[in-house]
Design a protein around this motif. Structure first.
Motif, PDB file in Angstrom:
ATOM      1  N   ARG A  39       0.823  -1.214   0.000  1.00  9.02           N
ATOM      2  CA  ARG A  39       0.000   0.000   0.000  1.00  9.02           C
ATOM      3  C   ARG A  39       0.857   1.263   0.000  1.00  9.02           C
ATOM      4  O   ARG A  39       1.997   1.276   0.455  1.00  9.02           O
ATOM      5  N   CYS A  40       0.250   2.319  -0.515  1.00 11.49           N
ATOM      6  CA  CYS A  40       0.890   3.629  -0.571  1.00 11.49           C
ATOM      7  C   CYS A  40       1.298   4.066   0.834  1.00 11.49           C
ATOM      8  O   CYS A  40       0.513   3.955   1.773  1.00 11.49           O
ATOM      9  N   CYS A  41       2.525   4.546   0.966  1.00 12.61           N
ATOM     10  CA  CYS A  41       3.016   4.874   2.307  1.00 12.61           C
ATOM     11  C   CYS A  41       2.469   6.205   2.817  1.00 12.61           C
ATOM     12  O   CYS A  41       2.716   6.581   3.953  1.00 12.61           O
ATOM     13  N   TYR A  42       1.714   6.917   2.003  1.00 11.24           N
ATOM     14  CA  TYR A  42       1.086   8.149   2.487  1.00 11.24           C
ATOM     15  C   TYR A  42      -0.342   7.864   2.998  1.00 11.24           C
ATOM     16  O   TYR A  42      -0.660   8.125   4.137  1.00 11.24           O
ATOM     17  N   CYS A  43      -1.196   7.294   2.122  1.00 10.75           N
ATOM     18  CA  CYS A  43      -2.601   7.101   2.521  1.00 10.75           C
ATOM     19  C   CYS A  43      -2.832   5.760   3.208  1.00 10.75           C
ATOM     20  O   CYS A  43      -3.876   5.570   3.841  1.00 10.75           O
ATOM     21  N   ASN A  44      -1.895   4.813   3.085  1.00 13.15           N
ATOM     22  CA  ASN A  44      -2.063   3.480   3.678  1.00 13.15           C
ATOM     23  C   ASN A  44      -3.361   2.853   3.186  1.00 13.15           C
ATOM     24  O   ASN A  44      -4.028   2.129   3.922  1.00 13.15           O
ATOM     25  N   SER A  96       4.322   5.403  -3.932  1.00 16.41           N
ATOM     26  CA  SER A  96       3.026   5.944  -3.526  1.00 16.41           C
ATOM     27  C   SER A  96       1.946   5.625  -4.552  1.00 16.41           C
ATOM     28  O   SER A  96       2.229   5.075  -5.614  1.00 16.41           O
ATOM     29  N   CYS A  97       0.723   5.993  -4.211  1.00 19.00           N
ATOM     30  CA  CYS A  97      -0.367   5.827  -5.180  1.00 19.00           C
ATOM     31  C   CYS A  97      -0.412   7.084  -6.048  1.00 19.00           C
ATOM     32  O   CYS A  97       0.182   8.110  -5.711  1.00 19.00           O
ATOM     33  N   GLU A  98      -1.138   7.002  -7.149  1.00 25.53           N
ATOM     34  CA  GLU A  98      -1.206   8.145  -8.061  1.00 25.53           C
ATOM     35  C   GLU A  98      -1.896   9.342  -7.436  1.00 25.53           C
ATOM     36  O   GLU A  98      -1.502  10.483  -7.639  1.00 25.53           O
ATOM     37  N   GLU A  99      -2.947   9.055  -6.660  1.00 29.51           N
ATOM     38  CA  GLU A  99      -3.723  10.153  -6.078  1.00 29.51           C
ATOM     39  C   GLU A  99      -2.877  10.990  -5.110  1.00 29.51           C
ATOM     40  O   GLU A  99      -2.889  12.222  -5.170  1.00 29.51           O
ATOM     41  N   CYS A 100      -2.153  10.316  -4.228  1.00 31.32           N
ATOM     42  CA  CYS A 100      -1.303  11.053  -3.277  1.00 31.32           C
ATOM     43  C   CYS A 100      -0.219  11.820  -4.034  1.00 31.32           C
ATOM     44  O   CYS A 100       0.086  12.962  -3.712  1.00 31.32           O
ATOM     45  N   ASN A 101       0.364  11.156  -5.025  1.00 29.81           N
ATOM     46  CA  ASN A 101       1.403  11.781  -5.836  1.00 29.81           C
ATOM     47  C   ASN A 101       0.867  13.041  -6.538  1.00 29.81           C
ATOM     48  O   ASN A 101       1.498  14.097  -6.533  1.00 29.81           O
ATOM     49  N   ASN A 137     -10.155  12.443   1.644  1.00 23.84           N
ATOM     50  CA  ASN A 137     -11.059  12.121   0.528  1.00 23.84           C
ATOM     51  C   ASN A 137     -11.025  10.643   0.182  1.00 23.84           C
ATOM     52  O   ASN A 137     -12.057  10.006   0.056  1.00 23.84           O
ATOM     53  N   ASN A 138      -9.824  10.116   0.027  1.00 19.63           N
ATOM     54  CA  ASN A 138      -9.765   8.742  -0.469  1.00 19.63           C
ATOM     55  C   ASN A 138     -10.175   7.716   0.585  1.00 19.63           C
ATOM     56  O   ASN A 138     -10.834   6.743   0.272  1.00 19.63           O
ATOM     57  N   ILE A 139      -9.834   7.971   1.854  1.00 21.87           N
ATOM     58  CA  ILE A 139     -10.232   6.976   2.871  1.00 21.87           C
ATOM     59  C   ILE A 139     -11.709   7.108   3.244  1.00 21.87           C
ATOM     60  O   ILE A 139     -12.375   6.116   3.483  1.00 21.87           O
TER      61      ILE A 139
HETATM   62 ZN   LIG Z   1      -1.817   7.191  -1.417  1.00 22.42          ZN
END
Ligand SMILES: [Zn+2]
Length: 310
Positions: A119-124, A153-158, A235-237
């Motif tokens: 998983r993305c290390c920002y949003c988990n 990371s994921c695209e959204e966080c990036n 937003n994403n979680i």
């Molecule tokens: Zn993310």
């Protein structure tokens, strides 16, 4: 946000391999000449991180990219090659540049053996899709292929991070390689209310995630809050949590064959166990589902969820 293991290679591995691919002899010589300046800045990056002062990282004049009369950067300038190293070789999925690209892949695919590390290390939450420059390479060109500045990371966080760079007025974002807040429960969630969906004849429940105010935290809580806000993690979680609650959990709560016949006490206990199990499975205390189950485990009355006219 959670801590990732630091890559087991450094700028002294990646930089010489990348510049070796440059065809143009004079540019390659220029980049060889810049090597020590790149390494010195890398040392500074690490020193400042350990002093929690990354916002003080300077951009030495030698890395400047001049602008023309219209204020546009002069693309032909050699210093543009720092970013090109990343674009042309490091991140290029091409067998010709495999020696550089394998570093990119190792960062992106780091430790895919555990659930958490996928998983993305920002949003988990979202899966890893890209490699993010922690400090933007457009500004800190000397960090373009530095592994300590490249995080999966994921695209959204990036995308949401854009070209964020810290200064004295803006806190440094949480750094996935250096800031360990995994053991602190900083993610909170509260019930925000419900609305009747007349067409579907059911209630839709809303939740609100937030960063808790903590008395004890290894890093400034403002940095966690800034990261949470800047990357729009809420937003994403929240989207996934509400979707899960309104399309799955609410049905289980009302189904006598699932959770419908459990007493309030047993329901709270059920959700407590669920949150503990997810933590054991490697989701971490700050995964949205763990926080949601924890919230439900503190409730003493579940009737609010059982008036659903299903
Ligand atoms: Zn993310």
């Amino acid at each position: 946000m959670f801590k990732k293991p630091l890559p087991d290679f450094t700028i002294e591995d990646t930089y010489p391999i990348c510049i070796n691919y440059i065809d143009d002899d004079s540019i390659r010589e220029y980049m060889i000449g810049m090597k020590n300046h790149v390494y010195v800045q890398s040392e500074k990056y690490l020193e400042l991180i350990h002093q929690s002062k990354l916002e003080e990282l300077d951009i030495p004049f030698i890395f400047n990219i001049p602008v023309d009369a219209n204020g546009k950067i002069i693309k032909a300038h050699e210093n543009n090659w720092f970013v090109k190293l990343y674009k042309y070789y490091f991140s290029k999925n091409d067998i010709k540049y495999a020696k550089a690209n394998q570093f990119y892949n190792r960062i992106k695919l780091d430790g895919v053996t555990s659930n958490k590390s996928k998983r993305c290390c920002y949003c988990n939450n979202h899966k890893i899709e890209v490699v993010d420059h922690f400090l933007p390479e457009s500004k800190y060109v000397f960090l373009a292929v530095n592994p300590v500045n490249l995080v999966p990371s994921c695209e959204e966080c990036n995308d949401n991070k854009h070209a964020y760079s810290p200064d004295s007025s803006k806190p440094v974002l949480v750094h996935p390689y250096f800031d360990n807040i995994d053991h602190i429960s900083w993610l909170g969630v509260k019930l925000h209310g419900r609305l009747k969906d007349e067409a579907e004849n059911k209630y839709i429940y809303f939740f609100e995630y937030f960063v808790k105010n903590l008395d004890q935290c290894p890093i400034s809580v403002e940095r966690i809050k800034k990261t949470f806000a800047q990357l729009k993690i809420n937003n994403n979680i929240t989207f996934d949590a509400q979707n899960f609650f309104n399309t799955e959990l609410i049905y289980d709560l009302n189904d006598p064959d699932e959770l419908g016949n459990l007493s309030d006490v047993d329901l709270a206990l059920h959700f407590k166990k669920k949150s503990e199990r997810l933590i054991i499975q490697g989701y971490g205390v700050n995964h949205w589902k763990v926080a949601l189950y924890k919230l439900l485990s503190t409730l003493i009355d579940f009737s609010y969820f059982k008036e659903n006219p299903l």
